[in-house]
Scaffold this motif. Structure first.
Motif, PDB file in Angstrom:
ATOM      1  N   ALA A 252      -8.510  -8.655  -8.423  1.00  0.00           N
ATOM      2  CA  ALA A 252      -8.603  -7.572  -9.404  1.00  0.00           C
ATOM      3  C   ALA A 252      -8.705  -6.217  -8.726  1.00  0.00           C
ATOM      4  N   ILE A 253      -9.212  -6.196  -7.513  1.00  0.00           N
ATOM      5  CA  ILE A 253      -9.347  -4.953  -6.753  1.00  0.00           C
ATOM      6  C   ILE A 253      -8.099  -4.684  -5.919  1.00  0.00           C
ATOM      7  N   VAL A 254      -7.493  -5.748  -5.424  1.00  0.00           N
ATOM      8  CA  VAL A 254      -6.374  -5.611  -4.486  1.00  0.00           C
ATOM      9  C   VAL A 254      -5.034  -5.451  -5.195  1.00  0.00           C
ATOM     10  N   LEU A 255      -4.794  -6.261  -6.233  1.00  0.00           N
ATOM     11  CA  LEU A 255      -3.492  -6.260  -6.898  1.00  0.00           C
ATOM     12  C   LEU A 255      -3.377  -5.135  -7.920  1.00  0.00           C
ATOM     13  N   THR A 256      -2.147  -4.714  -8.164  1.00  0.00           N
ATOM     14  CA  THR A 256      -1.879  -3.784  -9.257  1.00  0.00           C
ATOM     15  C   THR A 256      -2.222  -4.463 -10.571  1.00  0.00           C
ATOM     16  N   PRO A 257      -2.982  -3.807 -11.455  1.00  0.00           N
ATOM     17  CA  PRO A 257      -3.355  -4.450 -12.725  1.00  0.00           C
ATOM     18  C   PRO A 257      -2.120  -4.937 -13.485  1.00  0.00           C
TER      19      PRO A 257
END
Length: 359
Positions: A252-257
């Motif tokens: 959730a922090i690393v990937l594009t939402p």
């Protein structure tokens, strides 16, 4: 959602058959037939083959899937997703399949069913042109194949096939309400029950997570239906290794939402994690542990024998309690539940991190 349509009908039909006291085999057969009929409304995607602009296809298509979906929007979720069409086609499929005899009565039944199905193709031609006729023709052909196979390869009656075909077709459109353009539930009438996508949340990412959760719930329904009719205790279906999915919260922090428009990076990674959990639940590792157990037993046997019996000791059979081994380690069936559990934990973890940290 393509898989979810079939699994929803499969799970509900299987559980209803089990509730009615059917055997596990017949209940699962009914579920498979219902699932097959529930999948055929998406035969309208055949239109994309005709409408897709091949010149626009490139490596960017995966990042911009609208190139594919835009080609399907003129027909998809309209004709074959209509409740009115389903109410006509379902009984016709069952009636056509029931006519296995050459008697006049059955020939008349098949003739009436054929007229109804041909009328659907004609109506699609009138209201939607050649594209509509192609789509409904494909839909009808798929339904006839499934109905015929159900009649000749199972012990289901024509009436049962008609009922399960209708139920399967009617179950299809509802999952589409939250994943894009709403289906035309009353086609060909110019009435729209739902004008736009049913939003689960104003945040597009939370909406996607909710839609994914609904899909996951449908898969769980099908899995639990299989477990129930096969007599497997529910407590045995929850694998502790599924907790590995909690690490997915970092995504959730690393990937594009993700959103409905661009979600492949989310879907592929979370399903990949579930697959790894399922594989790990099997290879954690019954084969390796069995070989190590055999090796330890052999070494222990060798230590107690002199050098002269060394060659003979390797021929000594090793006693393995197979029943205990199968009880201790998961089967592929249980591994599938572990994978499903891993995806569920991963979704909860991702959602919690997104809402509390990112959102």
């Amino acid at each position: 959602m393509f898989v979810g349509h079939a699994l929803l009908a499969f799970g509900l039909a299987t559980l209803v058959a089990d509730w009615r006291g059917w055997s596990a085999r017949r209940a699962l057969t009914l579920g498979l037939v219902a699932g097959a009929f529930a999948a055929i409304p998406d035969a309208d995607m055949i239109y994309t083959v005709v409408a897709l602009d091949v010149s626009r296809l490139s490596a960017d298509t995966l990042r911009q899937p609208s190139v594919f979906w835009d080609a399907s929007r003129a027909i998809h979720r309209s004709i074959t997703h209509s409740l009115l069409i389903s109410l006509a086609a379902g009984p016709a499929f069952g009636a056509w399949a029931a006519g296995t005899s050459t008697s006049r009565g059955w020939l008349a039944v098949r003739a009436v069913a054929s007229v109804i199905l041909l009328s659907l193709i004609w109506a699609a031609w009138v209201y939607s042109g050649l594209a509509g006729a192609i789509v409904v023709g494909t839909f009808v052909a798929a339904g006839l194949v499934i109905a015929r196979l159900a009649r000749t390869r199972t012990d289901l009656s024509g009436l049962t096939i008609a009922l399960v075909a209708t139920a399967g077709l009617l179950s299809h459109p509802w999952g589409d309400l939250v994943t894009g353009d709403p289906p035309r539930l009353l086609y060909p009438l110019d009435l729209h029950v739902f004008e736009q996508t049913v939003l689960l949340h104003t945040d597009p990412t939370v909406h996607l997570l909710g839609a994914f959760a609904l899909e996951l719930a449908v898969i769980w329904l099908a899995a639990l239906a299989i477990a129930r009719v096969s007599g497997r205790p529910l407590r045995a279906l929850f694998e502790r290794r599924a907790l590995i999915g909690a690490v997915y919260g970092v995504a959730a922090i690393v990937l594009t939402p993700p959103t409905l428009e661009v979600s492949y990076h989310f879907v592929f990674t979370i399903l990949g994690l579930g697959l790894l959990v399922g594989v790990f639940s099997i290879t954690a590792n019954p084969v390796t542990r069995l070989l190590r157990q055999q090796s330890r037993l052999r070494r222990h046997s060798l230590a107690r024998q002199d050098a002269g019996s060394l060659r003979r000791s390797w021929l000594t059979p090793v006693s393995i309690d197979l029943d205990r081994f199968l009880e201790r380690y998961p089967s592929p069936f249980e591994a599938a539940f572990a994978a499903l559990g891993g995806v569920t934990v991963a979704l909860c973890s991702y959602g919690a991190v997104y809402v509390l940290v990112v959102g």
